[in-house]
Design a protein around this motif. Sequence first.
Motif, PDB file in Angstrom:
ATOM      1  N   GLN A  78       0.742  -1.089  -0.102  1.00 24.25           N
ATOM      2  CA  GLN A  78      -0.068   0.081   0.025  1.00 24.25           C
ATOM      3  C   GLN A  78       0.866   1.071  -0.207  1.00 24.25           C
ATOM      4  O   GLN A  78       1.058   1.662   0.865  1.00 24.25           O
ATOM      5  N   GLU A  92       0.915   4.506  -0.622  1.00 21.09           N
ATOM      6  CA  GLU A  92       0.731   5.657   0.038  1.00 21.09           C
ATOM      7  C   GLU A  92       0.962   5.755   1.500  1.00 21.09           C
ATOM      8  O   GLU A  92       1.566   6.593   2.167  1.00 21.09           O
ATOM      9  N   LYS A  93       0.441   4.515   2.047  1.00 18.24           N
ATOM     10  CA  LYS A  93       0.891   4.443   3.321  1.00 18.24           C
ATOM     11  C   LYS A  93       2.075   4.082   3.897  1.00 18.24           C
ATOM     12  O   LYS A  93       2.538   4.492   4.691  1.00 18.24           O
ATOM     13  N   ASN A 125       4.608   5.323   2.335  1.00 15.15           N
ATOM     14  CA  ASN A 125       5.341   6.576   2.092  1.00 15.15           C
ATOM     15  C   ASN A 125       5.178   7.262   3.420  1.00 15.15           C
ATOM     16  O   ASN A 125       6.173   7.878   4.233  1.00 15.15           O
ATOM     17  N   SER A 126       4.030   7.151   3.816  1.00 14.23           N
ATOM     18  CA  SER A 126       3.704   8.240   5.203  1.00 14.23           C
ATOM     19  C   SER A 126       4.395   7.550   6.213  1.00 14.23           C
ATOM     20  O   SER A 126       5.046   8.354   7.155  1.00 14.23           O
ATOM     21  N   GLN A 172      10.295  15.041   2.241  1.00  7.61           N
ATOM     22  CA  GLN A 172       8.962  15.215   2.858  1.00  7.61           C
ATOM     23  C   GLN A 172       8.869  15.523   4.426  1.00  7.61           C
ATOM     24  O   GLN A 172       7.901  15.668   5.012  1.00  7.61           O
ATOM     25  N   TYR A 183       4.947   6.952  -7.525  1.00  9.65           N
ATOM     26  CA  TYR A 183       3.964   7.635  -6.728  1.00  9.65           C
ATOM     27  C   TYR A 183       4.495   8.856  -6.239  1.00  9.65           C
ATOM     28  O   TYR A 183       3.814  10.103  -6.049  1.00  9.65           O
TER      29      TYR A 183
END
Length: 268
Positions: A8, A10-11, A13-14, A51, A183
Amino acid sequence: MPKKSTLQIEKVNSSIVNWLKSYAENAKVNGFVVGISGGVDSAVTSTLCAQTGLPTLCVEMPIHQAESHVSRGREHINQLKNRFPNVTNVEADLTSVFETFKTVVPDTENKEKLQLSLANTRARLRMTTLYYFAGIHGLLVAGTGNKVEDFGVGFFTKYGDGGVDLSPIADLMKSDVYALGDYLKIPNSILVASPTDGLFGDDRTDEEQLGASYDELEWAMLEDEKGKIPTDFTGREKTAFEIYKRLNTINKHKMLEIPVYHIQNEIK
């Protein structure tokens, strides 16, 4: 492009960004320094660091570098600086340092070993340079190794690109790194380029050095974790699995803790 990642993204990455920020804050350092090679691993790692909002220093360290590597690295850095105000960059051309080093060590008739030793020397000069910048700016050296390289085939230089403070993508397969890079919208020129370590001053690819693609090595690593053996496979699968097992064995010393002799109680 490698095979599709199942993460997953996006998750992931965070989660990595939060981990990086928390680690830096707990360590009471200012931010991160990342060596930029023009490859997907360093592009993804530096974007993850950026980020966090903490100072992120991107360092170019050419040593007789192929122009394609240099141009891709600069394209990425320029893009990253436009996206994140906390990103800065510096170039440390180590070519003259490398050439001076070669004049003060003895030559050898074994050209293959000489070439490999000098390639590893490049990586170690770069590690030293990254820690110089880390020291003067109060930064952590962020590693750029992925899971296949760091824990599968040991495709890194001991005390070179393996000498880091923390490894944000070392639990990601190469396919995961590509998916994360897509992404994060890193330059397409990096996403489509053949992976190369750039340690030999030419365009030889990682696959040419390893004898197998990252897709094959990733597959072999997963099969090895299941307890499979070479006789379980035939054809190219068997060849790729044997390549993985050979590299995993001969490079095991890079992946294990340094052996320490402990004095036995009876002779203390």
